[in-house]
Design a protein around this motif. Sequence first.
Motif, PDB file in Angstrom:
ATOM      1  N   GLN A 135       0.820  -1.211   0.000  1.00 37.06           N
ATOM      2  CA  GLN A 135       0.000   0.000   0.000  1.00 37.06           C
ATOM      3  C   GLN A 135       0.853   1.259   0.000  1.00 37.06           C
ATOM      4  N   LYS A 136       1.998   1.204   0.661  1.00 32.05           N
ATOM      5  CA  LYS A 136       2.907   2.356   0.625  1.00 32.05           C
ATOM      6  C   LYS A 136       3.397   2.614  -0.787  1.00 32.05           C
ATOM      7  N   ARG A 137       3.700   1.535  -1.539  1.00 33.05           N
ATOM      8  CA  ARG A 137       4.112   1.725  -2.928  1.00 33.05           C
ATOM      9  C   ARG A 137       2.980   2.348  -3.740  1.00 33.05           C
ATOM     10  N   GLN A 138       1.754   1.953  -3.489  1.00 37.05           N
ATOM     11  CA  GLN A 138       0.618   2.546  -4.184  1.00 37.05           C
ATOM     12  C   GLN A 138       0.495   4.034  -3.841  1.00 37.05           C
ATOM     13  N   ALA A 139       0.693   4.376  -2.571  1.00 42.23           N
ATOM     14  CA  ALA A 139       0.624   5.776  -2.158  1.00 42.23           C
ATOM     15  C   ALA A 139       1.747   6.583  -2.794  1.00 42.23           C
ATOM     16  N   GLN A 140       2.935   6.002  -2.872  1.00 38.98           N
ATOM     17  CA  GLN A 140       4.065   6.683  -3.508  1.00 38.98           C
ATOM     18  C   GLN A 140       3.772   6.943  -4.984  1.00 38.98           C
ATOM     19  N   PHE A 141       3.123   5.996  -5.631  1.00 43.54           N
ATOM     20  CA  PHE A 141       2.746   6.178  -7.033  1.00 43.54           C
ATOM     21  C   PHE A 141       1.733   7.307  -7.177  1.00 43.54           C
ATOM     22  N   ALA A 142       0.762   7.358  -6.281  1.00 45.09           N
ATOM     23  CA  ALA A 142      -0.232   8.438  -6.330  1.00 45.09           C
ATOM     24  C   ALA A 142       0.431   9.803  -6.176  1.00 45.09           C
ATOM     25  N   VAL A 143       1.398   9.893  -5.286  1.00 43.29           N
ATOM     26  CA  VAL A 143       2.135  11.152  -5.100  1.00 43.29           C
ATOM     27  C   VAL A 143       2.939  11.490  -6.361  1.00 43.29           C
ATOM     28  N   ALA A 144       3.498  10.470  -7.014  1.00 44.61           N
ATOM     29  CA  ALA A 144       4.320  10.702  -8.201  1.00 44.61           C
ATOM     30  C   ALA A 144       3.519  11.257  -9.368  1.00 44.61           C
ATOM     31  N   VAL A 145       2.241  10.879  -9.466  1.00 47.48           N
ATOM     32  CA  VAL A 145       1.438  11.317 -10.621  1.00 47.48           C
ATOM     33  C   VAL A 145       0.569  12.521 -10.329  1.00 47.48           C
ATOM     34  N   CYS A 146       0.524  12.973  -9.080  1.00 48.62           N
ATOM     35  CA  CYS A 146      -0.454  13.998  -8.705  1.00 48.62           C
ATOM     36  C   CYS A 146      -0.226  15.331  -9.415  1.00 48.62           C
ATOM     37  N   GLY A 147       0.987  15.619  -9.854  1.00 48.55           N
ATOM     38  CA  GLY A 147       1.272  16.905 -10.496  1.00 48.55           C
ATOM     39  C   GLY A 147       0.958  16.959 -11.974  1.00 48.55           C
ATOM     40  N   ARG A 148       0.299  15.908 -12.486  1.00 46.29           N
ATOM     41  CA  ARG A 148       0.019  15.808 -13.931  1.00 46.29           C
ATOM     42  C   ARG A 148       1.317  15.951 -14.730  1.00 46.29           C
ATOM     43  N   PRO A 149       2.324  15.121 -14.447  1.00 45.06           N
ATOM     44  CA  PRO A 149       3.647  15.307 -15.054  1.00 45.06           C
ATOM     45  C   PRO A 149       3.642  15.020 -16.549  1.00 45.06           C
ATOM     46  N   LYS A 150       4.459  15.785 -17.263  1.00 40.55           N
ATOM     47  CA  LYS A 150       4.670  15.495 -18.679  1.00 40.55           C
ATOM     48  C   LYS A 150       5.615  14.311 -18.847  1.00 40.55           C
ATOM     49  N   LEU A 151       6.464  14.113 -17.844  1.00 41.39           N
ATOM     50  CA  LEU A 151       7.421  13.008 -17.877  1.00 41.39           C
ATOM     51  C   LEU A 151       7.458  12.360 -16.499  1.00 41.39           C
ATOM     52  N   LEU A 152       7.231  11.055 -16.462  1.00 45.90           N
ATOM     53  CA  LEU A 152       7.142  10.325 -15.198  1.00 45.90           C
ATOM     54  C   LEU A 152       8.237   9.264 -15.154  1.00 45.90           C
ATOM     55  N   PHE A 153       9.045   9.295 -14.090  1.00 43.74           N
ATOM     56  CA  PHE A 153      10.103   8.307 -13.887  1.00 43.74           C
ATOM     57  C   PHE A 153       9.665   7.321 -12.810  1.00 43.74           C
ATOM     58  N   LEU A 154       9.674   6.039 -13.135  1.00 38.58           N
ATOM     59  CA  LEU A 154       9.268   4.998 -12.200  1.00 38.58           C
ATOM     60  C   LEU A 154      10.374   3.950 -12.127  1.00 38.58           C
ATOM     61  N   ASP A 155      10.994   3.831 -10.963  1.00 40.24           N
ATOM     62  CA  ASP A 155      12.112   2.915 -10.773  1.00 40.24           C
ATOM     63  C   ASP A 155      11.630   1.707  -9.965  1.00 40.24           C
ATOM     64  N   GLU A 156      11.417   0.589 -10.642  1.00 33.68           N
ATOM     65  CA  GLU A 156      10.917  -0.646 -10.021  1.00 33.68           C
ATOM     66  C   GLU A 156       9.635  -0.371  -9.216  1.00 33.68           C
ATOM     67  N   PRO A 157       8.612   0.212  -9.827  1.00 35.32           N
ATOM     68  CA  PRO A 157       7.465   0.689  -9.056  1.00 35.32           C
ATOM     69  C   PRO A 157       6.584  -0.397  -8.458  1.00 35.32           C
ATOM     70  N   THR A 158       6.501  -1.587  -9.076  1.00 39.02           N
ATOM     71  CA  THR A 158       5.537  -2.583  -8.603  1.00 39.02           C
ATOM     72  C   THR A 158       6.148  -3.639  -7.692  1.00 39.02           C
ATOM     73  N   VAL A 159       7.410  -3.472  -7.299  1.00 37.96           N
ATOM     74  CA  VAL A 159       8.013  -4.402  -6.344  1.00 37.96           C
ATOM     75  C   VAL A 159       7.234  -4.336  -5.031  1.00 37.96           C
ATOM     76  N   GLY A 160       6.812  -5.467  -4.530  1.00 33.19           N
ATOM     77  CA  GLY A 160       6.074  -5.511  -3.272  1.00 33.19           C
ATOM     78  C   GLY A 160       4.570  -5.403  -3.426  1.00 33.19           C
ATOM     79  N   MET A 161       4.088  -5.154  -4.650  1.00 31.92           N
ATOM     80  CA  MET A 161       2.643  -5.058  -4.870  1.00 31.92           C
ATOM     81  C   MET A 161       2.068  -6.425  -5.195  1.00 31.92           C
ATOM     82  N   ASP A 162       0.796  -6.635  -4.814  1.00 35.24           N
ATOM     83  CA  ASP A 162       0.134  -7.860  -5.222  1.00 35.24           C
ATOM     84  C   ASP A 162      -0.339  -7.728  -6.670  1.00 35.24           C
TER      85      ASP A 162
END
Length: 301
Positions: A135-162
């Motif tokens: 769930q923390k990884r999901q929250a981190q992802f939500a924070v990463a996209v909240c600014g409507r970024p033109k470019l999004l960097f995701l480094d191993e984002p789904t590690v630990g997710m079901d």
Amino acid sequence: MNDECLAQLSGVSKRFGKVLALDGLNLDVRRGELLAVLGPNGAGKTTAISLMLGLQQPDAGTASLFRQPPQRLVARRQVGVMMQEVTLAEDLRVREHIDLVGHYYPEPFTPKAVLEMTHMTPLADRPYGKLSAGQKRQAQFAVAVCGRPKLLFLDEPTVGMDVQAREVMWDTLRTLVSGGSSIVLTTHYLEEAQALADRVVVLAKGRLIASGTVSEMRALVSRKRIICSTTLTFEEIATWQGVESVTRDRDQLHITVADAEEVARRLLIADPKLRDLEVHRAGLAEAFSELTQETTQGATS
């Protein structure tokens, strides 16, 4: 750097003590694409992202972000980031984190829109410190996209997710790309890259060894996969010349081979009861394995 290139590394080298993390790397991120960056541990994936973000400085070569030095605020305000190691305030609720970070951007999504898009609404009022690791990884992802970024960097984002949370993220990434965002994704899950990527680059020992679409990457390698139901034993087929690996999936064998025609003929001769024979081109997993293996062998020969 052309108008279609949002971030770029040009002839970049980076050393940490005696370890050469990047060795003259050229890498670009194009407008409107999801770029998957693959490579074994120590290939230089995280270092490449850190240089594009201006978190580190190259020893040689140049890094640019939106045609500017990565440290420039005007460039950084167009970027969303989710690194492998993330620390957020334990006492703040998920909604508060999204609202706080969103204020750094010129045109952010509303917190409500972010929570709905990332399926985090049920956890909106939960303190971050009370979330599970996934769930923390999901929250981190939500924070990463909240600014409507033109470019999004995701480094191993789904590690630990079901599996369910991973599929939600995949759907969100597709939505962002269709809305005009570009995404850089590093992942160890090759099925993730195969399902999402417009373009794939493979790094090994700090160098780019292959680049192209998933189909182009698969075409680079000679391996194919044979699927069949047979009375022959797993152990017997594994000893055949040209057979690289054999795995079982319920009542079928999956055989990775260099010469599919020769092995298929041998199967038909050896087992008159053979059925459900299929021959497939190599998947991204086989392509990745062969490309990185060749690089390792070339370095040690």
